[in-house]
Motif scaffolding. Structure first.
Motif, PDB file in Angstrom:
ATOM      1  N   TYR A 171       0.834  -1.207   0.000  1.00 45.96           N
ATOM      2  CA  TYR A 171       0.000   0.000   0.000  1.00 45.96           C
ATOM      3  C   TYR A 171       0.869   1.259   0.000  1.00 45.96           C
ATOM      4  CZ  TYR A 171      -3.139   3.624   1.783  1.00 45.96           C
ATOM      5  OH  TYR A 171      -3.831   4.794   1.961  1.00 45.96           O
ATOM      6  N   VAL A 172       1.896   1.284   0.843  1.00 45.61           N
ATOM      7  CA  VAL A 172       2.812   2.429   0.888  1.00 45.61           C
ATOM      8  C   VAL A 172       3.509   2.591  -0.455  1.00 45.61           C
ATOM      9  CG1 VAL A 172       4.937   3.307   1.948  1.00 45.61           C
ATOM     10  CG2 VAL A 172       3.133   2.363   3.377  1.00 45.61           C
ATOM     11  N   ARG A 211       7.626  10.338  -2.213  1.00 42.20           N
ATOM     12  CA  ARG A 211       8.096   9.294  -1.313  1.00 42.20           C
ATOM     13  C   ARG A 211       7.169   9.143  -0.102  1.00 42.20           C
ATOM     14  NH1 ARG A 211      14.536   8.635  -0.655  1.00 42.20           N
ATOM     15  NH2 ARG A 211      14.376   8.349  -2.885  1.00 42.20           N
ATOM     16  N   HIS A 212       6.786   7.897   0.162  1.00 36.65           N
ATOM     17  CA  HIS A 212       6.002   7.553   1.349  1.00 36.65           C
ATOM     18  C   HIS A 212       6.805   6.532   2.154  1.00 36.65           C
ATOM     19  CE1 HIS A 212       2.781   9.585  -0.728  1.00 36.65           C
ATOM     20  NE2 HIS A 212       2.031   9.488   0.367  1.00 36.65           N
ATOM     21  N   PHE A 213       6.599   6.531   3.467  1.00 39.32           N
ATOM     22  CA  PHE A 213       7.396   5.713   4.378  1.00 39.32           C
ATOM     23  C   PHE A 213       6.512   4.767   5.181  1.00 39.32           C
ATOM     24  CE2 PHE A 213       9.277   9.857   3.845  1.00 39.32           C
ATOM     25  CZ  PHE A 213      10.622   9.603   3.641  1.00 39.32           C
ATOM     26  N   ALA A 246       9.139  -2.326  17.416  1.00 38.57           N
ATOM     27  CA  ALA A 246       9.058  -3.736  17.819  1.00 38.57           C
ATOM     28  C   ALA A 246       7.628  -4.248  17.938  1.00 38.57           C
ATOM     29  CB  ALA A 246       9.793  -3.949  19.135  1.00 38.57           C
ATOM     30  N   THR A 247       6.666  -3.372  18.148  1.00 38.87           N
ATOM     31  CA  THR A 247       5.291  -3.826  18.355  1.00 38.87           C
ATOM     32  C   THR A 247       4.305  -3.343  17.305  1.00 38.87           C
ATOM     33  OG1 THR A 247       4.845  -1.942  19.795  1.00 38.87           O
ATOM     34  CG2 THR A 247       5.604  -3.977  20.853  1.00 38.87           C
ATOM     35  N   GLY A 248       4.775  -2.677  16.241  1.00 41.92           N
ATOM     36  CA  GLY A 248       3.857  -2.221  15.215  1.00 41.92           C
ATOM     37  C   GLY A 248       4.519  -1.337  14.180  1.00 41.92           C
ATOM     38  N   TYR A 249       3.696  -0.563  13.472  1.00 43.31           N
ATOM     39  CA  TYR A 249       4.217   0.302  12.415  1.00 43.31           C
ATOM     40  C   TYR A 249       3.221   1.404  12.104  1.00 43.31           C
ATOM     41  CZ  TYR A 249       1.368  -2.988   9.664  1.00 43.31           C
ATOM     42  OH  TYR A 249       0.357  -3.777   9.184  1.00 43.31           O
ATOM     43  N   SER A 250       3.712   2.421  11.397  1.00 42.16           N
ATOM     44  CA  SER A 250       2.856   3.531  10.980  1.00 42.16           C
ATOM     45  C   SER A 250       3.314   4.003   9.602  1.00 42.16           C
ATOM     46  CB  SER A 250       2.936   4.677  11.995  1.00 42.16           C
ATOM     47  OG  SER A 250       4.259   5.166  12.079  1.00 42.16           O
ATOM     48  N   PHE A 251       2.484   4.827   8.961  1.00 35.91           N
ATOM     49  CA  PHE A 251       2.776   5.363   7.637  1.00 35.91           C
ATOM     50  C   PHE A 251       3.061   6.848   7.740  1.00 35.91           C
ATOM     51  CE2 PHE A 251      -0.710   2.202   6.331  1.00 35.91           C
ATOM     52  CZ  PHE A 251       0.186   1.153   6.257  1.00 35.91           C
ATOM     53  N   ALA A 252       3.889   7.349   6.808  1.00 37.31           N
ATOM     54  CA  ALA A 252       4.184   8.783   6.773  1.00 37.31           C
ATOM     55  C   ALA A 252       4.592   9.186   5.368  1.00 37.31           C
ATOM     56  CB  ALA A 252       5.305   9.113   7.762  1.00 37.31           C
ATOM     57  N   ASP A 280      -2.749   8.236   7.427  1.00 34.35           N
ATOM     58  CA  ASP A 280      -3.613   7.238   8.051  1.00 34.35           C
ATOM     59  C   ASP A 280      -3.614   5.937   7.267  1.00 34.35           C
ATOM     60  OD1 ASP A 280      -4.329   8.792  10.181  1.00 34.35           O
ATOM     61  OD2 ASP A 280      -6.269   9.397   9.347  1.00 34.35           O
ATOM     62  N   HIS A 281      -3.727   4.847   7.995  1.00 36.85           N
ATOM     63  CA  HIS A 281      -3.905   3.513   7.422  1.00 36.85           C
ATOM     64  C   HIS A 281      -5.301   3.468   6.804  1.00 36.85           C
ATOM     65  CE1 HIS A 281      -4.824  -0.823   7.543  1.00 36.85           C
ATOM     66  NE2 HIS A 281      -3.519  -0.982   7.398  1.00 36.85           N
ATOM     67  N   PRO A 282      -5.505   2.688   5.742  1.00 32.86           N
ATOM     68  CA  PRO A 282      -6.849   2.604   5.151  1.00 32.86           C
ATOM     69  C   PRO A 282      -7.921   2.180   6.153  1.00 32.86           C
ATOM     70  CG  PRO A 282      -5.258   1.533   3.732  1.00 32.86           C
ATOM     71  CD  PRO A 282      -4.540   1.921   4.981  1.00 32.86           C
ATOM     72  N   GLY A 283      -7.517   1.474   7.219  1.00 31.61           N
ATOM     73  CA  GLY A 283      -8.464   1.073   8.254  1.00 31.61           C
ATOM     74  C   GLY A 283      -8.859   2.205   9.170  1.00 31.61           C
ATOM     75  N   GLY A 284      -8.191   3.369   9.055  1.00 27.49           N
ATOM     76  CA  GLY A 284      -8.591   4.535   9.806  1.00 27.49           C
ATOM     77  C   GLY A 284      -7.639   4.993  10.890  1.00 27.49           C
ATOM     78  N   SER A 285      -6.728   4.169  11.355  1.00 28.88           N
ATOM     79  CA  SER A 285      -5.844   4.596  12.442  1.00 28.88           C
ATOM     80  C   SER A 285      -4.497   5.051  11.889  1.00 28.88           C
ATOM     81  CB  SER A 285      -5.633   3.457  13.440  1.00 28.88           C
ATOM     82  OG  SER A 285      -4.962   2.387  12.824  1.00 28.88           O
TER      83      SER A 285
END
Length: 159
Positions: free
Chosen positions: A60-61, A71-73, A78-84, A91-96
């Motif tokens: 998706y990124v 450029r998208h990141f 260790a416990t998850g990830y995020s987009f930037a 935001d993730h397509p799921g909303g968070s």
């Protein structure tokens, strides 16, 4: 004569199951039980689903970068990830804004991966010099699944 005929008739009219019918019934129930047990969702299914979700989110990124020409990141911890992107969080397509991996630990060679407008992958030091392997580990069972980003094409696979 009458007595032996009565005994034969009572034997012939009894409605019990034969040994073959009992064995086949037990065999059929066993096959159904084994099939149901292996299909029951457990930790291994959760680990595989999380690995597929991570791979899909990396794709998706990559597609965001290619469709928007910027450029998208994907930023990992260790416990998850995020987009930037360059402007901030996406935001993730799921909303968070970030995704938390439930009961799993993520290990990775770089804390951030980016894709350019052509879909080529980068880490914090520049273009990938080797395939990047992100490993998801289930803390309870010790099972692992890997998500691999191919260095030249950015192809994302789950192993």
């Amino acid at each position: 004569m009458m007595c032996s005929q009565t005994i034969n008739q009572s034997i012939m009219t009894s409605r019990g199951y034969s040994m073959m019918e009992l064995v086949l019934t037990i065999l059929l129930i066993s096959i159904i039980a084994v099939t149901a047990t292996t299909m029951f969702p457990g930790k291994a299914v959760n680990l595989g689903a999380q690995a597929q979700q991570l791979a899909g989110d990396i794709r998706y990124v990559q597609s965001l970068s290619m469709t928007r020409g910027a450029r998208h990141f994907i930023n990992l911890n260790a416990t998850g990830y995020s987009f930037a992107n360059a402007s901030g969080s996406v935001d993730h397509p799921g909303g968070s804004a970030s995704i938390t991996l439930q009961g799993l630990t993520l290990t990775f060679p770089s804390a951030s991966y980016a894709f350019d407008g052509k879909g080529a992958p980068y880490d914090s030091s520049g273009a990938l010099s080797a395939d990047a392997t992100l490993t998801l580990t289930d803390a309870a069972s010790g099972q692992t699944r890997s998500v691999v980003i191919t260095q030249q094409t950015g192809r994302v696979t789950v192993q």
